[in-house]
Design an enzyme around this catalytic site. Structure first.
Site, PDB file in Angstrom:
ATOM      1  N   LYS A 266      13.452 -50.442  36.315  1.00 60.44           N
ATOM      2  CA  LYS A 266      12.070 -49.965  36.203  1.00 60.44           C
ATOM      3  C   LYS A 266      11.914 -48.731  37.087  1.00 60.44           C
ATOM      4  O   LYS A 266      12.667 -48.531  38.045  1.00 60.44           O
ATOM      5  CB  LYS A 266      11.089 -51.054  36.660  1.00 60.44           C
TER       6      LYS A 266
ATOM      7  N   GLY B 208       8.681 -45.762  28.126  1.00 58.90           N
ATOM      8  CA  GLY B 208       7.332 -45.550  28.627  1.00 58.90           C
ATOM      9  C   GLY B 208       6.737 -46.824  29.203  1.00 58.90           C
ATOM     10  O   GLY B 208       7.297 -47.911  29.072  1.00 58.90           O
ATOM     11  N   ASP B 209       5.619 -46.678  29.861  1.00 55.64           N
ATOM     12  CA  ASP B 209       4.843 -47.793  30.409  1.00 55.64           C
ATOM     13  C   ASP B 209       3.447 -47.240  30.628  1.00 55.64           C
ATOM     14  O   ASP B 209       3.080 -46.231  30.011  1.00 55.64           O
ATOM     15  CB  ASP B 209       5.496 -48.302  31.710  1.00 55.64           C
TER      16      ASP B 209
END
Length: 444
Positions: free
Chosen positions: A125, A164-165
């Site tokens: 992450k 993406g996030d």
């Protein structure tokens, strides 16, 4: 179990002031004792200690220039947590709340989420405390190019594939990919969520929301039920929330509430999704604008009140810890029967306990929102094979993955004597695959 407790205590001691990371580790480790008892070789190999410690943490500064010529400096992160079953895979989040604790909690969860998909991807992450809200396209491009100028050294199609996030959509992915391609002089699948004209996949935008509904649909089906006629609350109004709403409505549900960070809308007649899409996807506006176009709807400041609206199914799709014990109790009192997490860790540990003790079917994030990363992995496969699958092909693969996740965590919960405990089932089902791979690799 003493070994599990010791690992958790050491984690908290060695990583102070990281509450989100502690929360995620507590939730995961507290369910793994039965597995560790069954496999004493894990303790002998220090497997849990290695499992909760990232393989690599990269932190860097991101200088960029705004439209007025002023220089800003943000923090950038990439936590490469576990590569036992495949290259690191996990999103980039651009939001002011981003810090090392949040990135580590997301990375730890990502290991198990990726394992549950059945696809060969490890957990990672990243992100930055940069806030894209209110920035021009040029300012966002400047930031993304600066961010990738450092990140490119640490990622690659077979090493680490970000996606993406929150705060990172198609626009940001495009700028990040363009800079990577320019620096490395190669066009490879190093990022997912790319545009369809340069290696992206159909369904990627819809994937997390659709996947959330598919796994919830399977839980309903297992109980002889369906979405037809159900009242649904969905928090958030980004990609996950919008496409969860779209799929739930297509299955006959009535979605009556959504929110953004300012407040929530309640439309008793059912959300008009086209209005929401116009506000959030086209105009990049605020959800309160909905009531100007839909007269019967109401808007209220603040987000917590959304959980006081009676519903059959709650789909939290915004951010971590948005449902606390108080909100969970209100949901239960008002008759909620299913809670499926579209966001990452949106329910506190205390809220989860309320749901489980009340007999609510609770589907944890690492299982319920795995559709996004599953489709990212399908995009990676298309990139590697220079292929492009139809919407129907990708959607069918996504649905099969989500149905398999449901049954795998259900089977794991039954095997370890906790039928219906999907938190335990998801953690164990995901962990066993990773643990087996780690043991095969030796002490690394």
């Amino acid at each position: 179990m003493k070994y599990v407790q010791q690992v958790l205590e050491n984690l908290k001691k060695n990583n102070p002031n990281e509450p989100e990371f502690h929360q995620a580790a507590t939730e995961i480790l507290s369910t793994l004792a039965p597995v560790v008892e069954k496999h004493p070789e894990y303790e002998a190999a220090g497997l849990l200690e290695r499992f909760v410690e990232p393989e690599r943490v990269v932190m860097f500064r991101v200088p960029w220039v705004d439209d007025k010529g002023k220089v800003h400096v943000n923090k950038g992160y990439r936590v490469q947590f576990n590569s036992a079953i495949g290259p690191y895979k996990g999103g980039l989040r651009f939001h002011p709340s981003v810090n090392l604790s949040i990135i580590k909690f997301l990375g730890l969860e990502q290991i198990l989420k990726n394992s549950l998909t059945g696809l060969p991807i490890g957990g990672g992450k990243g992100g930055s405390d940069f806030d894209p809200k209110g920035k021009s396209d040029r300012e966002i491009m400047n930031f993304c190019q600066s961010f990738m100028t450092e990140l490119y050294r640490h990622v690659g199609a077979d090493t680490d594939v970000p996606a993406g996030d929150i705060g990172v959509g198609g626009r940001e992915i495009g700028y990040l990919f363009g800079q990577y391609k320019r620096i490395r002089n190669e066009h490879v699948g190093v990022l997912t969520g790319r545009g369809l004209t340069y290696g992206g996949s159909l369904v990627r935008t819809e994937a997390t929301g659709y996947g959330l509904v598919y796994i919830t649909e399977e839980a309903l089906k297992a109980r002889g039920d369906s979405f037809e006629g159900k009242t649904v609350i969905i928090s958030g109004s980004g990609n996950v929330a919008i496409y969860a709403c779209e799929k739930a409505q297509s299955l006959g549900a009535k979605v009556v509430a959504m929110y953004d960070s300012d407040g929530y809308i309640h439309d008793p007649d059912g959300i008009n999704l086209e209005v929401v899409k116009d506000i959030k996807e086209v105009k990049r506006g605020r959800i309160k604008e909905y009531v100007k176009k839909v007269k019967k709807a109401i808007y209220k400041e603040g987000c917590k009140g959304i959980w006081t609206i009676p519903c059959d199914i709650a789909l939290p799709c915004a951010t971590q810890n948005e449902i606390d014990a108080e909100s969970a109790k209100i949901l239960v009192k008002n008759g909620v029967k299913y809670v499926a997490e579209g966001a990452n860790m949106p329910s506190t540990l205390e809220a989860i306990e309320v749901f489980q003790k009340s007999g609510v079917v609770f589907l944890p994030a690492k299982a319920a929102n795995a559709g996004g990363v599953a489709t990212s992995a399908l995009e990676m496969a298309q990139s590697s094979g220079r292929m492009f699958w139809s919407f129907e092909e990708v959607d069918a693969k996504l649905k099969n993955i989500m149905v398999s996740i449901y049954h795998n965590m259900e089977d794991a919960a039954k095997e370890y004597g906790c039928e219906g405990n999907y938190v335990l089932g998801a953690n164990i089902a995901g962990f066993i695959k990773v643990a087996t791979a780690m043991m095969a690799h030796g002490i690394v």
